[in-house]
Design a protein around this motif. Structure first.
Motif, PDB file in Angstrom:
ATOM      1  N   VAL A 129      15.174  17.134 -31.340  1.00  0.00           N
ATOM      2  CA  VAL A 129      16.540  16.678 -31.563  1.00  0.00           C
ATOM      3  C   VAL A 129      16.491  15.270 -32.125  1.00  0.00           C
ATOM      4  CG1 VAL A 129      18.803  16.269 -30.554  1.00  0.00           C
ATOM      5  CG2 VAL A 129      17.355  18.074 -29.633  1.00  0.00           C
ATOM      6  N   MET A 130      16.707  15.153 -33.423  1.00  0.00           N
ATOM      7  CA  MET A 130      16.709  13.841 -34.072  1.00  0.00           C
ATOM      8  C   MET A 130      15.454  13.043 -33.741  1.00  0.00           C
ATOM      9  SD  MET A 130      20.736  12.898 -33.458  1.00  0.00           S
ATOM     10  CE  MET A 130      20.667  11.385 -34.408  1.00  0.00           C
ATOM     11  N   GLY A 131      14.304  13.730 -33.788  1.00  0.00           N
ATOM     12  CA  GLY A 131      13.028  13.071 -33.562  1.00  0.00           C
ATOM     13  C   GLY A 131      12.583  13.000 -32.127  1.00  0.00           C
ATOM     14  N   ILE A 132      13.424  13.433 -31.190  1.00  0.00           N
ATOM     15  CA  ILE A 132      13.059  13.436 -29.775  1.00  0.00           C
ATOM     16  C   ILE A 132      12.676  14.858 -29.382  1.00  0.00           C
ATOM     17  CG2 ILE A 132      13.833  12.989 -27.428  1.00  0.00           C
ATOM     18  CD1 ILE A 132      15.759  10.924 -28.550  1.00  0.00           C
ATOM     19  N   GLU A 133      11.445  15.047 -28.946  1.00  0.00           N
ATOM     20  CA  GLU A 133      10.939  16.393 -28.669  1.00  0.00           C
ATOM     21  C   GLU A 133      11.087  16.751 -27.194  1.00  0.00           C
ATOM     22  OE1 GLU A 133       6.567  18.253 -28.827  1.00  0.00           O
ATOM     23  OE2 GLU A 133       7.409  17.893 -30.825  1.00  0.00           O
ATOM     24  N   SER A 134      11.506  17.957 -26.939  1.00  0.00           N
ATOM     25  CA  SER A 134      11.580  18.477 -25.575  1.00  0.00           C
ATOM     26  C   SER A 134      10.902  19.837 -25.537  1.00  0.00           C
ATOM     27  CB  SER A 134      13.038  18.601 -25.109  1.00  0.00           C
ATOM     28  OG  SER A 134      13.735  19.553 -25.895  1.00  0.00           O
ATOM     29  N   THR A 135      10.554  20.270 -24.344  1.00  0.00           N
ATOM     30  CA  THR A 135       9.953  21.591 -24.167  1.00  0.00           C
ATOM     31  C   THR A 135      10.834  22.399 -23.225  1.00  0.00           C
ATOM     32  OG1 THR A 135       8.588  20.810 -22.322  1.00  0.00           O
ATOM     33  CG2 THR A 135       7.623  20.738 -24.537  1.00  0.00           C
ATOM     34  N   ALA A 136      10.766  23.713 -23.367  1.00  0.00           N
ATOM     35  CA  ALA A 136      11.578  24.586 -22.523  1.00  0.00           C
ATOM     36  C   ALA A 136      10.775  25.809 -22.123  1.00  0.00           C
ATOM     37  CB  ALA A 136      12.846  25.018 -23.257  1.00  0.00           C
ATOM     38  N   LYS A 137      11.070  26.302 -20.918  1.00  0.00           N
ATOM     39  CA  LYS A 137      10.522  27.553 -20.425  1.00  0.00           C
ATOM     40  C   LYS A 137      11.693  28.416 -19.968  1.00  0.00           C
ATOM     41  CE  LYS A 137       6.363  25.324 -18.515  1.00  0.00           C
ATOM     42  NZ  LYS A 137       5.588  25.111 -17.250  1.00  0.00           N
ATOM     43  N   PHE A 138      11.551  29.734 -20.136  1.00  0.00           N
ATOM     44  CA  PHE A 138      12.657  30.609 -19.793  1.00  0.00           C
ATOM     45  C   PHE A 138      12.134  31.937 -19.281  1.00  0.00           C
ATOM     46  CE2 PHE A 138      16.136  33.583 -21.229  1.00  0.00           C
ATOM     47  CZ  PHE A 138      17.087  33.148 -20.322  1.00  0.00           C
ATOM     48  N   ASN A 139      12.627  32.345 -18.093  1.00  0.00           N
ATOM     49  CA  ASN A 139      12.350  33.669 -17.539  1.00  0.00           C
ATOM     50  C   ASN A 139      13.686  34.385 -17.358  1.00  0.00           C
ATOM     51  OD1 ASN A 139       9.530  33.345 -17.297  1.00  0.00           O
ATOM     52  ND2 ASN A 139       9.737  32.356 -15.310  1.00  0.00           N
TER      53      ASN A 139
END
Length: 234
Positions: free
Chosen positions: A83-93
């Motif tokens: 997001v606008m150069g800011i990285e995040s990670t996600a996990k989903f079950n």
């Protein structure tokens, strides 16, 4: 999902909402062929699904239904979002309605109706949209409607005409670049989905103008059809 004029909340929850359509597959973990498990269900509905080929115009509503159907049984997935150069990670079950999102600004874990959040400087705590800590309040507000964070639910926002503008490759699969515009929370969002032949969405880029500022979000699945380790922090 607009939170504090797309502040902390967009980094975590809005990225999931705007990138949409990122769940599903078979019960067998996939290595480099992420969409093989979804093919049987997708093939059964092929007659009702728009054909994906370069240059084709497809109905967004029909496509969203095919994506949701093809992607409804995944064991789990991991993804990264920028997001606008800011990285995040996600996990989903999806079977557990479990989501975990982590970024430099803060983190969020939702399991069923239970939600926990933490800022970069705080400990885990139950979500509280009225918290005196503006970061905790923003994270909690962003997570107040967990169903909207479900990428399959987000797929339902696809309406109108979409165009197949090219092809590419993700996780060893050929993908079709499907471009169009959707509306989220009253905001027009230009999107490009990367969809396999059996309607699994492996990546997405979305661009919107919010309060006069251009917001670009990109998402790509990094692990597909593998149950993720998501546990309650408290």
């Amino acid at each position: 999902m607009r939170v504090n004029k797309w502040g902390v909340g967009v980094i975590l929850a809005a990225a999931v909402l705007l990138t949409g359509c990122s769940a599903g597959g078979s019960d067998k973990p996939a290595e480099s062929k992420p969409s093989s498990g979804a093919s049987q269900e997708a093939e059964a509905q092929a007659a009702d699904c728009p054909e994906l080929k370069d240059g084709a115009t497809v109905d967004g509503t029909a496509l969203s239904t095919c994506i949701s159907d093809a992607m409804s049984d995944t064991a789990g997935y991991a993804a990264k979002t920028d997001v606008m150069g800011i990285e995040s990670t996600a996990k989903f079950n999806p079977s557990e309605k479990a989501l975990e999102s982590t970024s430099p600004a803060g983190s969020l874990i939702a399991i069923g109706d239970d939600v926990w959040v933490k800022s970069a400087t705080s400990e885990w705590q139950p979500a509280d949209p009225k918290s005196s800590d503006p970061v905790i309040a923003a994270l909690s507000a962003a997570a107040s409607d967990i169903s909207s964070l479900d990428p399959t639910t987000a797929a339902e926002a696809m309406t109108g005409e979409f165009t197949v503008t090219g092809t590419g490759e993700r996780l060893g699969e050929e993908v079709y670049l499907v471009s169009g515009t959707i509306e989220q929370q009253g905001t027009a969002v230009d999107v490009v989905f990367e969809v396999t032949a059996d309607y699994v969405n492996l990546a997405m880029t979305s661009t919107a103008s919010v309060e006069g500022q251009s917001v670009e979000i990109s998402m790509e699945i990094t692990e597909w059809d593998v149950k993720q380790d998501i546990v309650a922090p408290l």
